[in-house]
Write an enzyme that holds these catalytic residues in place. Structure first.
Site, short mmCIF file in Angstrom:
data_model
loop_
_atom_site.label_atom_id
_atom_site.label_comp_id
_atom_site.label_asym_id
_atom_site.label_seq_id
_atom_site.Cartn_x
_atom_site.Cartn_y
_atom_site.Cartn_z
N CYS A 181 7.44 3.88 6.35
CA CYS A 181 6.73 3.65 5.10
C CYS A 181 7.67 3.22 3.99
CB CYS A 181 5.96 4.90 4.67
SG CYS A 181 7.03 6.32 4.31
N CYS A 226 0.83 -1.20 0.00
CA CYS A 226 0.00 0.00 0.00
C CYS A 226 0.87 1.25 0.00
CB CYS A 226 -0.93 -0.02 1.22
SG CYS A 226 -2.23 1.24 1.18
N CYS A 227 1.90 1.26 0.85
CA CYS A 227 2.82 2.41 0.88
C CYS A 227 3.56 2.55 -0.44
CB CYS A 227 3.81 2.25 2.03
SG CYS A 227 3.13 2.55 3.67
N CYS A 252 -1.41 8.05 7.51
CA CYS A 252 -2.74 7.79 6.97
C CYS A 252 -3.70 7.39 8.10
CB CYS A 252 -2.68 6.68 5.93
SG CYS A 252 -1.76 7.14 4.44
N CYS A 287 -3.82 3.70 9.29
CA CYS A 287 -2.59 3.10 9.82
C CYS A 287 -2.00 3.89 10.99
CB CYS A 287 -1.55 2.98 8.72
SG CYS A 287 -2.08 1.95 7.33
#
Length: 230
Positions: A224, A115-116, A198, A201
């Site tokens: 990240c 995702c990062c 985010c 997270c």
């Protein structure tokens, strides 16, 4: 530059303050340097210092589409206070809906590294490919992985030069500067969020815990990837 060149350069800069580092950076790189800002409290200090050196500096924010509403509200306040700074919100190639369709729902939970990669690493790589150097708000005090950060760093990951003017600042000094200059900051900092990423997270931190323990909590992930060297 080779490692010896960075060592020599940092030796020559070691007694400089943050403003001196920024003056050197903008003199050295001109329009080919950009500040990648997360709009944490360190970011507020750096933005204010940068505005004193270059009122038209380029600042980018990696807008993952998953940030807290308080973060977006802060960006609006910063734009109003520093109208000449060139603040751009950088979006990933995929919308949240497209990402869910291709990689599944809640990728940040199933595979936070991926995702990062999609929402932060690739967009930043695209931006930094257009610049020779970038500025970061890393401080040595923040975590063991940042303890050896220098003013000027070879960035192998992004094939760039990373400038970190705040390496010697303590958290107390950061907040003293913010209060003294009445700088805007993210309201979440007052609600036990020392480090803000985010929304999905990031969790509040209990008293006495590591300030970054609320990032990717329970996942074993601490960064990240933007500041990890391959």
């Amino acid at each position: 530059m080779e490692k010896a060149d960075y060592d020599t350069l940092n030796k020559s800069l070691e007694r400089k303050d943050s403003l001196d580092i920024l003056k050197w950076a903008y003199s050295e790189f001109g329009d080919e340097i950009v500040y990648s800002c997360s709009f944490g409290v360190e970011g507020m200090v750096l933005i204010d210092l940068i505005s004193k050196v270059n009122k038209e500096a380029k600042i980018i924010f990696l807008d993952t589409d998953f940030h807290f509403k308080e973060t977006y509200e802060l960006i609006d306040k910063v734009k109003a206070r520093y109208p000449t700074l060139k603040i751009n919100l950088i979006k990933p190639n995929l919308t949240p809906e497209e990402q869910a369709e291709q990689y599944g729902e809640k990728l940040w939970k199933v595979n936070p590294d991926q995702c990062c990669q999609l929402r932060k690493m690739i967009p930043l790589e695209n931006q930094l490919s257009q610049h020779r150097a970038w500025i970061s708000g890393l401080r040595r005090e923040q975590s063991p992985t940042r303890a050896n950060t220098e003013f000027v760093n070879k960035d192998n990951r992004f094939k760039s030069i990373k400038i970190c003017p705040l390496i010697h600042w303590t958290e107390e000094e950061i907040w003293m500067y913010v209060k003294l200059h009445q700088l805007p900051y993210n309201d979440l900092h007052d609600r036990n969020y020392p480090s803000i990423g985010c929304e999905y997270c990031t969790k509040p931190v209990k008293e006495g815990e590591d300030p970054r323990s609320g990032r990717w909590a329970d996942s074993g992930k601490t960064e990240c990837g933007l500041h990890q060297q391959p």
